[in-house]
Design an enzyme around this catalytic site. Sequence first.
Site, PDB file in Angstrom:
ATOM      1  N   LEU A  44     169.566  81.693  34.110  1.00 15.22           N
ATOM      2  CA  LEU A  44     169.606  82.775  33.423  1.00 15.22           C
ATOM      3  C   LEU A  44     169.580  82.350  31.901  1.00 15.22           C
ATOM      4  CD1 LEU A  44     172.726  84.963  34.652  1.00 15.22           C
ATOM      5  CD2 LEU A  44     170.098  85.353  35.069  1.00 15.22           C
ATOM      6  N   GLY A  46     166.648  83.140  29.884  1.00 18.06           N
ATOM      7  CA  GLY A  46     165.259  83.671  29.321  1.00 18.06           C
ATOM      8  C   GLY A  46     164.553  82.664  28.384  1.00 18.06           C
ATOM      9  N   THR A  47     163.748  83.079  27.741  1.00 21.01           N
ATOM     10  CA  THR A  47     162.847  82.131  26.797  1.00 21.01           C
ATOM     11  C   THR A  47     163.874  81.604  25.782  1.00 21.01           C
ATOM     12  OG1 THR A  47     161.001  83.809  27.103  1.00 21.01           O
ATOM     13  CG2 THR A  47     160.975  82.244  25.223  1.00 21.01           C
ATOM     14  N   GLY A 120     161.299  90.863  40.453  1.00 28.41           N
ATOM     15  CA  GLY A 120     161.422  92.408  40.712  1.00 28.41           C
ATOM     16  C   GLY A 120     160.191  93.239  40.414  1.00 28.41           C
ATOM     17  N   GLU A 213     146.340  77.436   9.523  1.00 33.42           N
ATOM     18  CA  GLU A 213     146.803  78.898   9.681  1.00 33.42           C
ATOM     19  C   GLU A 213     145.728  79.785   9.512  1.00 33.42           C
ATOM     20  OE1 GLU A 213     149.610  81.310  10.054  1.00 33.42           O
ATOM     21  OE2 GLU A 213     147.807  82.445   9.925  1.00 33.42           O
ATOM     22  N   GLY A 281     151.509  83.374  18.769  1.00 31.91           N
ATOM     23  CA  GLY A 281     152.282  84.456  19.180  1.00 31.91           C
ATOM     24  C   GLY A 281     152.767  84.678  20.742  1.00 31.91           C
ATOM     25  N   ARG A 282     153.348  85.667  20.997  1.00 27.84           N
ATOM     26  CA  ARG A 282     153.955  85.915  22.328  1.00 27.84           C
ATOM     27  C   ARG A 282     153.520  87.209  23.000  1.00 27.84           C
ATOM     28  NH1 ARG A 282     156.793  81.851  23.959  1.00 27.84           N
ATOM     29  NH2 ARG A 282     158.025  83.550  25.371  1.00 27.84           N
ATOM     30  N   HIS A 455     184.374  80.171  -3.430  1.00 29.40           N
ATOM     31  CA  HIS A 455     183.684  78.856  -4.315  1.00 29.40           C
ATOM     32  C   HIS A 455     184.132  77.737  -3.828  1.00 29.40           C
ATOM     33  CE1 HIS A 455     181.956  76.672  -7.663  1.00 29.40           C
ATOM     34  NE2 HIS A 455     183.201  76.050  -7.760  1.00 29.40           N
TER      35      HIS A 455
HETATM   36  C1  LIG Z   1     160.012  78.226  20.331  1.00 25.85           C
HETATM   37  C2  LIG Z   1     160.636  79.589  20.283  1.00 25.85           C
HETATM   38  C3  LIG Z   1     161.753  79.759  19.156  1.00 25.85           C
HETATM   39  C4  LIG Z   1     162.385  80.893  19.062  1.00 25.85           C
HETATM   40  N1  LIG Z   1     163.513  81.003  18.058  1.00 25.85           N
HETATM   41  C5  LIG Z   1     164.176  82.114  17.992  1.00 25.85           C
HETATM   42  C6  LIG Z   1     165.216  82.163  17.194  1.00 25.85           C
HETATM   43  O1  LIG Z   1     165.581  81.239  16.539  1.00 25.85           O
HETATM   44  N2  LIG Z   1     165.733  83.606  17.056  1.00 25.85           N
HETATM   45  C7  LIG Z   1     165.561  84.601  17.702  1.00 25.85           C
HETATM   46  O2  LIG Z   1     165.703  85.602  17.470  1.00 25.85           O
HETATM   47  N3  LIG Z   1     164.337  84.427  18.552  1.00 25.85           N
HETATM   48  C8  LIG Z   1     163.646  83.414  18.611  1.00 25.85           C
HETATM   49  N4  LIG Z   1     162.727  83.278  19.528  1.00 25.85           N
HETATM   50  C9  LIG Z   1     162.255  84.556  20.435  1.00 25.85           C
HETATM   51  C10 LIG Z   1     163.220  84.738  21.593  1.00 25.85           C
HETATM   52  O3  LIG Z   1     163.210  83.648  22.355  1.00 25.85           O
HETATM   53  C11 LIG Z   1     163.012  85.978  22.290  1.00 25.85           C
HETATM   54  O4  LIG Z   1     162.645  87.186  21.160  1.00 25.85           O
HETATM   55  C12 LIG Z   1     163.696  86.395  23.299  1.00 25.85           C
HETATM   56  O5  LIG Z   1     163.919  85.509  24.121  1.00 25.85           O
HETATM   57  C13 LIG Z   1     163.274  87.704  23.876  1.00 25.85           C
HETATM   58  O6  LIG Z   1     164.462  88.137  24.952  1.00 25.85           O
HETATM   59  P1  LIG Z   1     163.896  89.051  26.095  1.00 25.85           P
HETATM   60  O7  LIG Z   1     165.419  88.950  26.925  1.00 25.85           O
HETATM   61  O8  LIG Z   1     163.072  90.048  25.911  1.00 25.85           O
HETATM   62  O9  LIG Z   1     163.278  88.059  27.285  1.00 25.85           O
HETATM   63  P2  LIG Z   1     163.071  86.647  27.726  1.00 25.85           P
HETATM   64  O10 LIG Z   1     163.907  85.726  26.805  1.00 25.85           O
HETATM   65  O11 LIG Z   1     161.553  86.006  27.674  1.00 25.85           O
HETATM   66  O12 LIG Z   1     163.766  86.500  29.045  1.00 25.85           O
HETATM   67  C14 LIG Z   1     162.859  87.533  30.053  1.00 25.85           C
HETATM   68  C15 LIG Z   1     163.626  87.191  31.476  1.00 25.85           C
HETATM   69  O13 LIG Z   1     162.959  88.107  32.340  1.00 25.85           O
HETATM   70  C16 LIG Z   1     162.637  87.145  33.523  1.00 25.85           C
HETATM   71  N5  LIG Z   1     161.718  87.961  34.212  1.00 25.85           N
HETATM   72  C17 LIG Z   1     160.609  88.345  33.768  1.00 25.85           C
HETATM   73  N6  LIG Z   1     159.642  89.153  34.779  1.00 25.85           N
HETATM   74  C18 LIG Z   1     160.548  89.365  35.787  1.00 25.85           C
HETATM   75  C19 LIG Z   1     160.553  89.979  36.896  1.00 25.85           C
HETATM   76  N7  LIG Z   1     159.488  90.526  37.315  1.00 25.85           N
HETATM   77  N8  LIG Z   1     161.676  90.077  37.804  1.00 25.85           N
HETATM   78  C20 LIG Z   1     162.721  89.191  37.458  1.00 25.85           C
HETATM   79  N9  LIG Z   1     162.980  88.620  36.463  1.00 25.85           N
HETATM   80  C21 LIG Z   1     161.955  88.585  35.446  1.00 25.85           C
HETATM   81  C22 LIG Z   1     162.314  86.030  33.077  1.00 25.85           C
HETATM   82  O14 LIG Z   1     162.589  84.967  34.119  1.00 25.85           O
HETATM   83  C23 LIG Z   1     163.224  85.664  31.861  1.00 25.85           C
HETATM   84  O15 LIG Z   1     164.451  85.070  32.149  1.00 25.85           O
HETATM   85  C24 LIG Z   1     161.995  82.086  19.753  1.00 25.85           C
HETATM   86  C25 LIG Z   1     160.896  81.950  20.694  1.00 25.85           C
HETATM   87  C26 LIG Z   1     160.296  80.694  20.835  1.00 25.85           C
HETATM   88  C27 LIG Z   1     159.399  80.781  21.920  1.00 25.85           C
END
Ligand SMILES: Cc1cc2nc3c(=O)[nH]c(=O)nc-3n(C[C@H](O)[C@H](O)[C@H](O)COP(=O)(O)OP(=O)(O)OC[C@H]3O[C@@H](n4cnc5c(N)ncnc54)[C@H](O)[C@@H]3O)c2cc1C
Length: 476
Positions: A44, A46-47, A120, A213, A281-282, A455
Amino acid sequence: MEISLADTIFDVVVLGGGPAGYTFAIRASQYGLKTALIDANDRLGGTCLLWGCIPTKSMLFSAELWDHLKHADRYGIDVAAPVLNWKGVLARKDDVITRHTKGLDFLMKKNKITAIKGYGRLTGPAKDGVHTIEVKTADGKTDTVKAKNVVLATGSDARMLPGYQADETILTNYEILKIDQMPKSLVVIGSGAVGVEFASIFKSFGAEVTVLEMLPRVVPVEDEDISKELLRLYKKRGIEVNLSVKDTKIEKNKDGALVTFTDANGKVQTKQAEKVLVAVGRAPRTYDIGLDKVKITPDRGFIMTNEWMETTEPGIFAIGDIVGGLPQLAHVGAMAGLVVAARLAGRYAKPINRARIPGCTYTDPQIASVGLTEAQAKEKGYQVKVGKFPFVGNSKATIVDAHDGFVKVVADAKYGEILGVHIIGPYATEIIAEAVTALELEATVEEMMFTIHAHPTVAEALLDGFSSVEGMPINV
Ligand SMILES: Cc1cc2nc3c(=O)[nH]c(=O)nc-3n(C[C@H](O)[C@H](O)[C@H](O)COP(=O)(O)OP(=O)(O)OC[C@H]3O[C@@H](n4cnc5c(N)ncnc54)[C@H](O)[C@@H]3O)c2cc1C
């Protein structure tokens, strides 16, 4: 998976266990809703936890320590020449991730959330008020999960330049966290939060770093003064930055890759590097989740919602990086989850206010902001009054040896309302919390000028920043 799964009707099932999904699930459960969470990954988080926020900040912490060690004598500490252990940096990052994935497993159990590992998909609209999600588990089996409500939180993937694929030379945020040796040179394409974060980390560790950029300034979503300051400080650190670049091409060779681009003057330039990071970007992960089976038509991949995160299909909500019109940040997704949970439980909820979302960029120096930039405030017709306080006047900044940067406060001249706060400098990502609270509580500049700040703290720079709006900072 439990045999009784298909017979259970959950109050809500969330698809995705990133910060949006798991935060939602925990709060929904706290409200007493029978909750299931489905995630396709073996862990668990995610990103954010596995390939984003947390690993990068762990590496940045190592980079900061390394920077301090390089001139430890300045702080009265004599050390033998420090040696960078790259594998150790990665191992430490992995340890931080593991601790928190275990923490999430614990929180699922503690909150009695049914956590299901599998991919899912929606199967169609609700029948008699019950939605059915089809789940494919890792062993190839298919099961179904039934719930009265569905929350989509499937997150995002890194975008790639058209025509290229990520591999061991052309990297996204995913591959770069696994490279087994520190590269001697790195080209970073894109200067948003992710790009400048990695540029900063790898520069600290000794790589020759070049940032490309396409827009005319770095960190383009920030206030223009912040972009200018970061550019100045990157140049000072020896990071090469090329702005307004066009026609970027990557050609792999035996030493890495040759990156060709047209610079701001229309001149074609090349840069050879061991690795190339693409940070442009994402893309929302909304394909192949069964949206075609329901009344949700994505807009360039994003799901559009109303202020309560409701989609156009009754009983289906969307939160996190897949939602259009909100910044793709972990805390935004998490808060969207809290809003949906409260609504489903019939409890007090407040929609997300876009103007009060902090944005943090973890470079050296750090950047953090909330509210309107000076340009945005002027565009909106405000009579703007600006205060700027440099960290050079802050004693804690001197102590932590981080004098670069400033606090900039954008206020409305008429009523003294604080419209935006922009910080570049030490602990910016920590002290922004005060500014967010000030905006949330609609504090005026005067009120903040009479708010006591401990301070010596870096946060005192905010007190001086607010006072600067009235031309009365104490420490400069
Ligand atoms: C290098 C980097 C650094 C970052 N640093 C920051 C930071 O410092 N601060 C910040 O706020 N944000 C940061 N972010 C952005 C942040 O990671 C994302 O905004 C955040 O993870 C999004 O959360 P989420 O739950 O929407 O999706 P995610 O974290 O992407 O999680 C989605 C989950 O859904 C699951 N999933 C997808 N499709 C399915 C499916 N069909 N069935 C079951 N499971 C599925 C995936 O396995 C995953 O676990 C960063 C991103 C990157 C790439």
